[in-house]
Design an enzyme around this catalytic site. Structure first.
Site, PDB file in Angstrom:
ATOM      1  N   TYR A 217       4.328  -2.809   3.345  1.00  0.00           N
ATOM      2  CA  TYR A 217       3.150  -3.139   2.542  1.00  0.00           C
ATOM      3  C   TYR A 217       3.292  -2.533   1.144  1.00  0.00           C
ATOM      4  CZ  TYR A 217      -1.727  -3.471   1.049  1.00  0.00           C
ATOM      5  OH  TYR A 217      -2.876  -3.752   0.346  1.00  0.00           O
TER       6      TYR A 217
ATOM      7  N   SER B 168      -2.347  -3.253  -5.367  1.00  0.00           N
ATOM      8  CA  SER B 168      -2.973  -2.224  -4.533  1.00  0.00           C
ATOM      9  C   SER B 168      -2.588  -0.870  -5.107  1.00  0.00           C
ATOM     10  CB  SER B 168      -2.456  -2.339  -3.087  1.00  0.00           C
ATOM     11  OG  SER B 168      -2.786  -1.196  -2.315  1.00  0.00           O
TER      12      SER B 168
END
Length: 252
Positions: free
Chosen positions: A155, A142
């Site tokens: 995250y 990501s």
């Protein structure tokens, strides 16, 4: 077709980037092992593949459990005899909140799927690919694996870990015929990103900083699928250990 008769495994294939990539890989000739925790959405993806004349099977699995990972690897070998492409994609997003308010269970959930799931996939699939002397693996990291996102500490940590796993594994296998790369999406129109807005509304908490979508839009999952298919193919034959941003300039 670039991937004619190649055998591909895609985790998190029931929706979003995983579904779009499964369909794209199949349209390029691959036979796809569709893996998802959700039986209904996973079987929907398989149906979409078959509707366009593609071939595949579905395996229900929890990627954070070693026995389930072994199950989808075994299914690929028993059905098709090899694994040429592995899109190690399954992941979840955390509840957006200040670091001090993240409870232990939420930490464990994120790290178990986003990090352990990627690790277990690499561990089991690499054993097969090493025996073959070939293979292409694409991990889903990501933009949060390149820079941190506000109020998404766990995250961000999990996706930084995916980047680290990708680089380390690619170095270990660089001379064994196996390429290992990662994509870093930044804002993709999926159920996962749609849930972020719902979190804001439900929790009443909005981070001090929000991602700057410089192109003024989210990516379509199909745009990420194009990169996945490229990295899976021999067109990317000189790429390994690459951390590829597909983010519309988000990290600029």
């Amino acid at each position: 077709m670039d991937l004619l008769n190649k055998i591909a495994i895609v985790t998190g294939a029931g929706s979003g980037i995983g579904r779009a990539s499964s369909i794209k890989l199949a349209s390029n000739g691959a036979k796809v092992v569709v893996v998802d925790f959700n039986k209904e959405t996973g079987e929907e993806t398989l149906s979409l593949i078959k509707e366009q004349g593609g071939e595949g099977i579905f395996v229900q699995a929890d990627v954070s459990k070693s026995e389930d990972v072994q199950k989808y690897v075994n299914a690929a070998i028993e059905t098709y005899g090899r694994i040429d492409v592995f899109f190690n994609n399954a992941g979840v997003i955390q509840k957006i909140s200040p670091l001090t308010e993240i409870d232990d269970a939420e930490y464990d959930r994120i790290m178990s799927i986003n990090v352990k799931g990627v690790f277990l996939g690499l561990k089991h699939v690499l054993k097969i690919m090493e025996g073959q002397g070939s293979g292409s693996i694409i991990n889903t990291a990501s933009t949060a694996g390149i820079r941190s996102e506000h109020s998404m500490a766990v995250y961000s940590a999990s996706k930084h870990a995916v980047v680290g796993l990708t680089k380390s594994a690619s170095l270990e296998y660089v001379k064994k015929g196996i390429r290992i790369n990662a994509i870093c999406p930044g804002g993709v129109q999926t159920a996962l990103t749609n849930s972020v807005t719902e979190m804001f509304e439900t929790n009443g908490y909005v981070p001090d900083e929000l991602p700057n979508m410089r192109m003024g839009r989210y990516a379509a999952p199909e745009e990420l699928a194009e990169m996945v298919t490229f990295l899976a193919s021999e067109r990317a034959s000189y790429m390994t250990g690459s951390i590829v941003l597909v983010d519309g300039g988000l990290t600029l």
